[in-house]
Design a protein around this motif. Structure first.
Motif, short mmCIF file in Angstrom:
data_model
loop_
_atom_site.label_atom_id
_atom_site.label_comp_id
_atom_site.label_asym_id
_atom_site.label_seq_id
_atom_site.Cartn_x
_atom_site.Cartn_y
_atom_site.Cartn_z
N LEU A 180 85.12 -68.83 5.91
CA LEU A 180 84.75 -69.33 4.59
C LEU A 180 83.24 -69.50 4.47
O LEU A 180 82.64 -69.18 3.44
N ARG A 181 82.61 -69.98 5.52
CA ARG A 181 81.15 -70.12 5.54
C ARG A 181 80.48 -68.76 5.33
O ARG A 181 79.54 -68.63 4.56
N ASP A 182 81.02 -67.75 5.99
CA ASP A 182 80.45 -66.40 5.84
C ASP A 182 80.63 -65.87 4.43
O ASP A 182 79.76 -65.16 3.91
N HIS A 183 81.76 -66.21 3.79
CA HIS A 183 81.96 -65.82 2.38
C HIS A 183 80.87 -66.47 1.52
O HIS A 183 80.34 -65.83 0.61
N HIS A 184 80.56 -67.73 1.79
CA HIS A 184 79.55 -68.43 1.00
C HIS A 184 78.17 -67.83 1.22
O HIS A 184 77.37 -67.77 0.29
N ARG A 185 77.90 -67.43 2.42
CA ARG A 185 76.60 -66.79 2.69
C ARG A 185 76.49 -65.46 1.93
O ARG A 185 75.45 -65.14 1.38
N ALA A 186 77.58 -64.71 1.91
CA ALA A 186 77.57 -63.39 1.29
C ALA A 186 77.60 -63.46 -0.23
O ALA A 186 77.03 -62.61 -0.90
N SER A 187 78.28 -64.46 -0.76
CA SER A 187 78.45 -64.55 -2.21
C SER A 187 78.39 -66.01 -2.65
O SER A 187 79.39 -66.72 -2.58
N PRO A 188 77.25 -66.47 -3.13
CA PRO A 188 77.13 -67.86 -3.58
C PRO A 188 78.08 -68.23 -4.72
O PRO A 188 78.26 -69.40 -4.99
N ASP A 189 78.70 -67.24 -5.38
CA ASP A 189 79.67 -67.54 -6.43
C ASP A 189 80.84 -68.37 -5.90
O ASP A 189 81.49 -69.10 -6.65
N HIS A 190 81.11 -68.27 -4.61
CA HIS A 190 82.24 -69.01 -4.04
C HIS A 190 81.97 -70.50 -3.95
O HIS A 190 82.89 -71.28 -3.82
N ILE A 191 80.72 -70.89 -4.04
CA ILE A 191 80.37 -72.31 -3.93
C ILE A 191 81.07 -73.11 -5.01
O ILE A 191 81.63 -74.16 -4.74
N GLU A 192 81.04 -72.61 -6.22
CA GLU A 192 81.70 -73.31 -7.33
C GLU A 192 83.22 -73.34 -7.14
O GLU A 192 83.86 -74.34 -7.41
N ARG A 193 83.79 -72.25 -6.66
CA ARG A 193 85.24 -72.16 -6.51
C ARG A 193 85.79 -73.06 -5.42
O ARG A 193 86.93 -73.47 -5.48
N THR A 194 84.99 -73.34 -4.41
CA THR A 194 85.49 -74.14 -3.30
C THR A 194 84.93 -75.56 -3.30
O THR A 194 85.11 -76.28 -2.33
N ARG A 195 84.26 -75.93 -4.37
CA ARG A 195 83.62 -77.24 -4.40
C ARG A 195 84.62 -78.37 -4.15
O ARG A 195 84.38 -79.25 -3.32
N SER A 196 85.73 -78.41 -4.86
CA SER A 196 86.68 -79.51 -4.68
C SER A 196 87.27 -79.50 -3.27
O SER A 196 87.50 -80.55 -2.68
N PHE A 197 87.48 -78.32 -2.71
CA PHE A 197 87.97 -78.25 -1.33
C PHE A 197 86.93 -78.85 -0.38
O PHE A 197 87.25 -79.68 0.47
N ARG A 198 85.67 -78.46 -0.55
CA ARG A 198 84.62 -78.94 0.35
C ARG A 198 84.36 -80.43 0.18
O ARG A 198 84.10 -81.14 1.13
N ARG A 199 84.46 -80.93 -1.05
CA ARG A 199 84.17 -82.34 -1.30
C ARG A 199 85.32 -83.26 -0.93
O ARG A 199 85.09 -84.40 -0.52
N HIS A 200 86.54 -82.81 -1.12
CA HIS A 200 87.68 -83.70 -0.97
C HIS A 200 88.58 -83.32 0.20
O HIS A 200 88.83 -84.14 1.09
N ALA A 201 89.09 -82.11 0.18
CA ALA A 201 90.10 -81.72 1.18
C ALA A 201 89.50 -81.55 2.58
O ALA A 201 90.10 -82.01 3.56
N LEU A 202 88.36 -80.92 2.68
CA LEU A 202 87.77 -80.67 4.00
C LEU A 202 87.45 -81.97 4.75
O LEU A 202 87.85 -82.13 5.90
N PRO A 203 86.76 -82.94 4.12
CA PRO A 203 86.50 -84.19 4.85
C PRO A 203 87.80 -84.93 5.22
O PRO A 203 87.89 -85.52 6.29
N ARG A 204 88.79 -84.88 4.33
CA ARG A 204 90.07 -85.54 4.64
C ARG A 204 90.79 -84.82 5.77
O ARG A 204 91.44 -85.46 6.60
N MET A 205 90.70 -83.49 5.79
CA MET A 205 91.31 -82.72 6.87
C MET A 205 90.66 -83.08 8.20
O MET A 205 91.35 -83.36 9.18
N ILE A 206 89.35 -83.10 8.23
CA ILE A 206 88.62 -83.45 9.46
C ILE A 206 88.97 -84.88 9.86
O ILE A 206 89.21 -85.17 11.05
N GLY A 207 89.02 -85.79 8.90
CA GLY A 207 89.37 -87.18 9.19
C GLY A 207 90.77 -87.33 9.75
O GLY A 207 91.01 -88.11 10.69
N ALA A 208 91.73 -86.59 9.18
CA ALA A 208 93.11 -86.65 9.68
C ALA A 208 93.19 -86.13 11.11
O ALA A 208 93.91 -86.69 11.95
#
Length: 186
Positions: free
Chosen positions: A95-123
């Protein structure tokens, strides 16, 4: 419906009523003015790029840190969980590589990065802490929790596929437009 759309609808409605009732205009003019007002207000209230998305470096950094944390977890987890955490780290890095290649993905994955990813790491952190503290009498329950953590894999794979699909569609459209332009010049 977000607040921006509601404000634009309200303004368009006011313009429509003012032209219809106040100015006593009929036919298509009040409707055209209302439509124009809606789009003008909606565009004017659109957040700027600076407000709407994190800088690409920030999103890439978030995903890099998450991938690194997952690799750290793989080093300090029960042996049965090592492949899972390594696979999760690999998917996060994709996913990081997708973001490097295409910054358009930043908007699409914002809620995942802000909410789900930290909760996943925390769990996962909570699971590892509990696995370290729990006695062997809890092995069955911990194994069940570990199986539930495997549910993160399809989510990350789905995000990966969506990024690839989006890039494919963008490339197809770009090539189609270029072909049309070349055909016009012939």
């Amino acid at each position: 419906m977000n607040w921006r759309t509601m404000v634009a609808i309200l303004c368009a409605g006011l313009v429509f009523l003012a032209m219809l009732r106040g100015l006593r205009l009929v036919n298509y003019m009040p409707m055209l003015a209302a439509i124009g007002t809606f789009f003008a207000v909606w565009i004017a209230l659109r957040p700027s790029k600076k407000e709407s998305e994190a800088p690409p470096d920030s999103a890439v950094e978030e995903l890099t840190q998450a991938g690194n944390r997952l690799m750290e977890f793989a080093k300090n987890c029960p042996p049965a969980d090592v492949p899972l955490f390594q696979h999760l780290a690999k998917l996060i890095r994709v996913l990081r590589d997708h973001h490097r290649a295409s910054p358009d993905h930043i908007e699409r994955t914002r809620s995942f990065r802000r909410h789900a990813l930290p909760r996943m790491i925390g769990a996962i952190e909570d699971y590892l802490d509990l696995a370290r503290r729990a006695g062997s009498d809890q092995d069955d329950r911990l194994a069940e929790i570990s199986r539930q953590l495997e549910g993160f894999v399809p989510v990350l794979e789905k995000i990966d596929k969506a990024c690839i699909e989006n890039d494919l569609i963008a490339l197809e459209v770009n090539i189609e437009v270029l072909n049309e332009q070349l055909d016009r010049r012939r």
